[in-house]
Design a protein around this motif. Structure first.
Motif, PDB file in Angstrom:
ATOM      1  N   TYR A  84       0.785  -1.062  -0.082  1.00  0.00           N
ATOM      2  CA  TYR A  84      -0.061  -0.525  -0.104  1.00  0.00           C
ATOM      3  C   TYR A  84       0.633   1.051  -0.276  1.00  0.00           C
ATOM      4  O   TYR A  84       0.962   2.048  -0.202  1.00  0.00           O
ATOM      5  N   VAL A  85       1.442   1.519   0.772  1.00  0.00           N
ATOM      6  CA  VAL A  85       2.990   2.550   0.909  1.00  0.00           C
ATOM      7  C   VAL A  85       3.497   2.744   0.081  1.00  0.00           C
ATOM      8  O   VAL A  85       3.898   3.965  -0.856  1.00  0.00           O
ATOM      9  N   GLN A  86       3.958   1.577  -1.033  1.00  0.00           N
ATOM     10  CA  GLN A  86       4.723   1.770  -2.074  1.00  0.00           C
ATOM     11  C   GLN A  86       3.240   2.337  -3.556  1.00  0.00           C
ATOM     12  O   GLN A  86       4.279   3.534  -4.020  1.00  0.00           O
ATOM     13  N   ALA A  87       2.620   1.525  -3.246  1.00  0.00           N
ATOM     14  CA  ALA A  87       1.267   2.414  -4.573  1.00  0.00           C
ATOM     15  C   ALA A  87       0.942   3.509  -4.641  1.00  0.00           C
ATOM     16  O   ALA A  87       1.536   4.508  -5.523  1.00  0.00           O
ATOM     17  N   PHE A  88       0.179   4.000  -2.714  1.00  0.00           N
ATOM     18  CA  PHE A  88      -0.519   4.828  -2.669  1.00  0.00           C
ATOM     19  C   PHE A  88       0.239   5.718  -1.555  1.00  0.00           C
ATOM     20  O   PHE A  88      -0.116   7.252  -1.960  1.00  0.00           O
ATOM     21  N   GLY A  89       1.200   5.505  -1.213  1.00  0.00           N
ATOM     22  CA  GLY A  89       2.157   6.489  -0.642  1.00  0.00           C
ATOM     23  C   GLY A  89       3.686   7.386  -1.081  1.00  0.00           C
ATOM     24  O   GLY A  89       3.714   8.481  -1.558  1.00  0.00           O
ATOM     25  N   GLN A  90       4.361   6.449  -2.014  1.00  0.00           N
ATOM     26  CA  GLN A  90       4.820   6.794  -3.100  1.00  0.00           C
ATOM     27  C   GLN A  90       4.653   6.971  -4.281  1.00  0.00           C
ATOM     28  O   GLN A  90       5.464   7.194  -5.483  1.00  0.00           O
ATOM     29  N   ASP A  91       3.098   6.656  -5.250  1.00  0.00           N
ATOM     30  CA  ASP A  91       3.197   6.933  -5.909  1.00  0.00           C
ATOM     31  C   ASP A  91       3.536   5.945  -7.259  1.00  0.00           C
ATOM     32  O   ASP A  91       3.341   6.190  -7.900  1.00  0.00           O
ATOM     33  N   ASP A  92       4.359   4.932  -6.462  1.00  0.00           N
ATOM     34  CA  ASP A  92       5.216   3.847  -7.398  1.00  0.00           C
ATOM     35  C   ASP A  92       3.885   2.399  -7.390  1.00  0.00           C
ATOM     36  O   ASP A  92       4.497   2.035  -6.864  1.00  0.00           O
ATOM     37  N   TYR A  93       2.807   2.833  -8.830  1.00  0.00           N
ATOM     38  CA  TYR A  93       2.360   1.912  -8.752  1.00  0.00           C
ATOM     39  C   TYR A  93       2.384   0.194  -9.054  1.00  0.00           C
ATOM     40  O   TYR A  93       2.004  -0.717  -8.812  1.00  0.00           O
ATOM     41  N   GLY A  94       3.539   0.504  -9.515  1.00  0.00           N
ATOM     42  CA  GLY A  94       4.178  -0.905 -10.024  1.00  0.00           C
ATOM     43  C   GLY A  94       4.867  -1.586  -8.795  1.00  0.00           C
ATOM     44  O   GLY A  94       4.579  -2.942  -9.412  1.00  0.00           O
ATOM     45  N   ALA A  95       5.804  -1.046  -8.502  1.00  0.00           N
ATOM     46  CA  ALA A  95       6.638  -1.678  -7.413  1.00  0.00           C
ATOM     47  C   ALA A  95       4.798  -2.584  -6.171  1.00  0.00           C
ATOM     48  O   ALA A  95       5.464  -3.302  -5.999  1.00  0.00           O
ATOM     49  N   GLY A  96       4.132  -0.822  -5.797  1.00  0.00           N
ATOM     50  CA  GLY A  96       2.770  -1.835  -5.068  1.00  0.00           C
ATOM     51  C   GLY A  96       2.453  -2.734  -5.328  1.00  0.00           C
ATOM     52  O   GLY A  96       2.289  -4.025  -4.931  1.00  0.00           O
ATOM     53  N   SER A  97       1.880  -2.672  -6.604  1.00  0.00           N
ATOM     54  CA  SER A  97       1.816  -4.121  -7.406  1.00  0.00           C
ATOM     55  C   SER A  97       2.379  -5.498  -7.420  1.00  0.00           C
ATOM     56  O   SER A  97       1.888  -6.653  -7.222  1.00  0.00           O
ATOM     57  N   ALA A  98       3.732  -5.552  -7.467  1.00  0.00           N
ATOM     58  CA  ALA A  98       4.887  -6.550  -8.084  1.00  0.00           C
ATOM     59  C   ALA A  98       4.965  -6.845  -6.275  1.00  0.00           C
ATOM     60  O   ALA A  98       4.938  -8.324  -5.971  1.00  0.00           O
ATOM     61  N   ALA A  99       4.452  -5.957  -5.394  1.00  0.00           N
ATOM     62  CA  ALA A  99       4.415  -7.350  -3.870  1.00  0.00           C
ATOM     63  C   ALA A  99       2.777  -7.008  -3.442  1.00  0.00           C
ATOM     64  O   ALA A  99       2.952  -7.921  -2.824  1.00  0.00           O
ATOM     65  N   ALA A 100       2.484  -6.970  -3.986  1.00  0.00           N
ATOM     66  CA  ALA A 100       0.958  -7.404  -3.908  1.00  0.00           C
ATOM     67  C   ALA A 100       0.558  -8.534  -4.864  1.00  0.00           C
ATOM     68  O   ALA A 100       0.126  -9.324  -3.847  1.00  0.00           O
ATOM     69  N   VAL A 101       1.295  -9.077  -6.091  1.00  0.00           N
ATOM     70  CA  VAL A 101       1.418 -10.367  -6.307  1.00  0.00           C
ATOM     71  C   VAL A 101       2.178 -10.826  -5.834  1.00  0.00           C
ATOM     72  O   VAL A 101       1.460 -12.261  -5.729  1.00  0.00           O
ATOM     73  N   LEU A 102       3.392 -10.667  -5.023  1.00  0.00           N
ATOM     74  CA  LEU A 102       4.338 -11.649  -4.052  1.00  0.00           C
ATOM     75  C   LEU A 102       3.094 -12.343  -3.028  1.00  0.00           C
ATOM     76  O   LEU A 102       3.503 -13.985  -2.251  1.00  0.00           O
ATOM     77  N   LEU A 103       2.334 -11.224  -2.213  1.00  0.00           N
ATOM     78  CA  LEU A 103       1.390 -11.396  -1.100  1.00  0.00           C
ATOM     79  C   LEU A 103       0.464 -12.626  -2.318  1.00  0.00           C
ATOM     80  O   LEU A 103       0.021 -14.235  -1.029  1.00  0.00           O
ATOM     81  N   THR A 104      -0.468 -12.377  -2.764  1.00  0.00           N
ATOM     82  CA  THR A 104      -0.753 -13.437  -3.979  1.00  0.00           C
ATOM     83  C   THR A 104      -0.639 -14.630  -3.846  1.00  0.00           C
ATOM     84  O   THR A 104      -1.519 -15.609  -3.626  1.00  0.00           O
ATOM     85  N   LEU A 105       0.751 -14.778  -4.625  1.00  0.00           N
ATOM     86  CA  LEU A 105       1.566 -16.245  -4.750  1.00  0.00           C
ATOM     87  C   LEU A 105       1.262 -17.237  -3.312  1.00  0.00           C
ATOM     88  O   LEU A 105       1.258 -17.842  -3.839  1.00  0.00           O
ATOM     89  N   LEU A 106       1.691 -15.881  -2.046  1.00  0.00           N
ATOM     90  CA  LEU A 106       2.174 -16.820  -0.578  1.00  0.00           C
ATOM     91  C   LEU A 106       0.483 -17.175  -0.916  1.00  0.00           C
ATOM     92  O   LEU A 106       0.482 -18.330  -0.307  1.00  0.00           O
ATOM     93  N   LEU A 107      -0.536 -16.117  -0.462  1.00  0.00           N
ATOM     94  CA  LEU A 107      -1.759 -17.230  -0.433  1.00  0.00           C
ATOM     95  C   LEU A 107      -2.102 -18.050  -1.305  1.00  0.00           C
ATOM     96  O   LEU A 107      -2.905 -18.785  -0.704  1.00  0.00           O
ATOM     97  N   LEU A 108      -1.617 -17.872  -2.405  1.00  0.00           N
ATOM     98  CA  LEU A 108      -2.333 -19.366  -3.132  1.00  0.00           C
ATOM     99  C   LEU A 108      -1.821 -20.279  -2.760  1.00  0.00           C
ATOM    100  O   LEU A 108      -2.324 -21.636  -2.831  1.00  0.00           O
ATOM    101  N   LEU A 109      -0.116 -20.313  -2.490  1.00  0.00           N
ATOM    102  CA  LEU A 109       0.863 -21.397  -2.461  1.00  0.00           C
ATOM    103  C   LEU A 109      -0.296 -22.253  -1.185  1.00  0.00           C
ATOM    104  O   LEU A 109       0.330 -23.650  -1.136  1.00  0.00           O
ATOM    105  N   ILE A 110      -0.578 -21.274   0.014  1.00  0.00           N
ATOM    106  CA  ILE A 110      -0.450 -21.738   1.302  1.00  0.00           C
ATOM    107  C   ILE A 110      -2.234 -22.024   0.926  1.00  0.00           C
ATOM    108  O   ILE A 110      -2.633 -23.536   1.111  1.00  0.00           O
ATOM    109  N   THR A 111      -2.945 -21.676  -0.050  1.00  0.00           N
ATOM    110  CA  THR A 111      -4.302 -22.708  -0.230  1.00  0.00           C
ATOM    111  C   THR A 111      -4.444 -23.962  -0.934  1.00  0.00           C
ATOM    112  O   THR A 111      -5.055 -24.850  -0.791  1.00  0.00           O
ATOM    113  N   VAL A 112      -2.998 -24.105  -1.415  1.00  0.00           N
ATOM    114  CA  VAL A 112      -3.461 -24.487  -2.195  1.00  0.00           C
ATOM    115  C   VAL A 112      -2.448 -26.643  -1.617  1.00  0.00           C
ATOM    116  O   VAL A 112      -3.599 -27.498  -1.507  1.00  0.00           O
ATOM    117  N   VAL A 113      -1.717 -25.957  -0.297  1.00  0.00           N
ATOM    118  CA  VAL A 113      -1.822 -27.161   0.133  1.00  0.00           C
ATOM    119  C   VAL A 113      -2.541 -27.236   1.351  1.00  0.00           C
ATOM    120  O   VAL A 113      -2.477 -28.571   1.573  1.00  0.00           O
TER     121      VAL A 113
END
Length: 325
Positions: A283-312
């Motif tokens: 959130y801070v990367q995207a909306f606090g520093q207006d770096d939406y690409g970096a913030g989205s990359a962090a969000a994708v990383l979090l999503t992948l972690l949650l998908l891995l947990i869901t698969v397990v």
């Protein structure tokens, strides 16, 4: 005459498979497509609410995105944001440890406390069980925002109840101690907040599982001389193991993506990098520093972690079902 009838019967029998084959195929096609037709409206809604935003976040993570009036535009940069993210010292020394250890602590404490409360509810009479159930459900029904501000008020420097109590015991100086500036006390308060909000779900779910265990099993264990601890590990846990599995995995998913409880605490919205978790960092990367690409990359990383947990989680459930069969 008899020969003619026999020949006719044989011809009818010979024709029957070919006549019924199209009908059988239609019935098979209906059986295959009917569930998907019934699920289609819900799947369309889920695709609009989940898949499209995920696709957009993934696309923005590959761009230098600039917000403009009425929309935005981006310049394709490939996996540069992912490279910067995965090579960031802040990610590996602060953000990921905060995210993982905080989630593990919250899940462990939530499951243990919820199970203890469920065991208590199972031993209470009808009246006290109803009173306790309503009391713990009040904690579950409290909005996360409201609960977070309550805990902030309790640990407020100088005037907070816990600050005054610790000061009276000589443990701290309330005038100079701020619980929210250091990493460990900050996450200790956040853990109390999340566990307080999450244990009712575990308690009610495990209590429902306890009600399905036949009393005869406990009576047999008592006759054999098993202690309460042995009855818990040898009877309760194996019998309702799927329930413990469900509450543990769901709590893990929820606690990995905690945002509100961290963001609303003093310093958690970006002022103190030492208390970032992955959700707040995105959130801070995207909306606090207006770096939406970096913030989205962090969000994708979090999503992948949650998908891995869901698969397990799903594989463990299937394995548990196969073992039960």
């Amino acid at each position: 005459m008899k020969n003619a009838l026999a020949d006719g019967g044989q011809q009818a029998a010979a024709r029957r498979p070919s006549d019924t084959a199209p009908a059988a195929r239609r019935r098979s096609l209906i059986r295959l497509t009917r569930p998907w037709l019934l699920l289609a409206p819900a799947l369309v809604v889920l695709a609009g609410l989940l898949l499209y935003p995920i696709f957009q976040v993934g696309k923005i993570s590959l761009q230098d995105w600039e917000v403009k009036f009425g929309g935005g535009q981006g310049e394709f940069t490939g996996f540069d944001h992912y490279g910067d993210l995965l090579s960031s010292e802040l990610l590996w020394k602060t953000v990921m440890p905060n995210t993982v250890f905080f989630a593990v602590a919250c899940v462990g404490l939530t499951v243990v406390l919820g199970t203890l409360v469920a065991l208590l509810l199972n031993r209470l009479g009808t009246t006290w069980r109803a009173i306790c159930s309503v009391s713990i459900l009040a904690a579950w029904a409290m909005p996360a925002v409201t609960g977070t501000y309550v805990w902030i008020w309790l640990f407020q420097p100088e005037e907070g109840m816990f600050s005054q109590l610790a000061g009276a015991l000589g443990l701290i100086d309330p005038a100079t101690t701020n619980w929210f500036t250091e990493r460990l006390p900050f996450y200790a308060i956040a853990t109390l907040n999340v566990v307080h909000h999450g244990f009712p779900f575990v308690a009610i779910t495990v209590f429902a599982g306890l009600l399905t265990i036949p009393r005869e099993l406990y009576e047999a264990g008592m006759i054999d001389g098993a202690s309460a601890w042995q009855r818990f590990w040898k009877i309760t846990v194996p019998t309702i193991r799927p329930v413990f599995l469900v509450v543990t995995i769901l709590s893990t998913i929820w606690d990995f993506k905690v945002f509100t409880q961290i963001f609303l605490m003093p310093g958690g919205s970006g002022a103190n990098e030492e208390v970032y978790n992955l959700g707040v960092y995105s959130y801070v990367q995207a909306f606090g520093q207006d770096d939406y690409g970096a913030g989205s990359a962090a969000a994708v990383l979090l999503t992948l972690l949650l998908l891995l947990i869901t698969v397990v989680y799903i594989r463990t459930l299937f394995r548990q079902g196969e073992e039960d069969l």
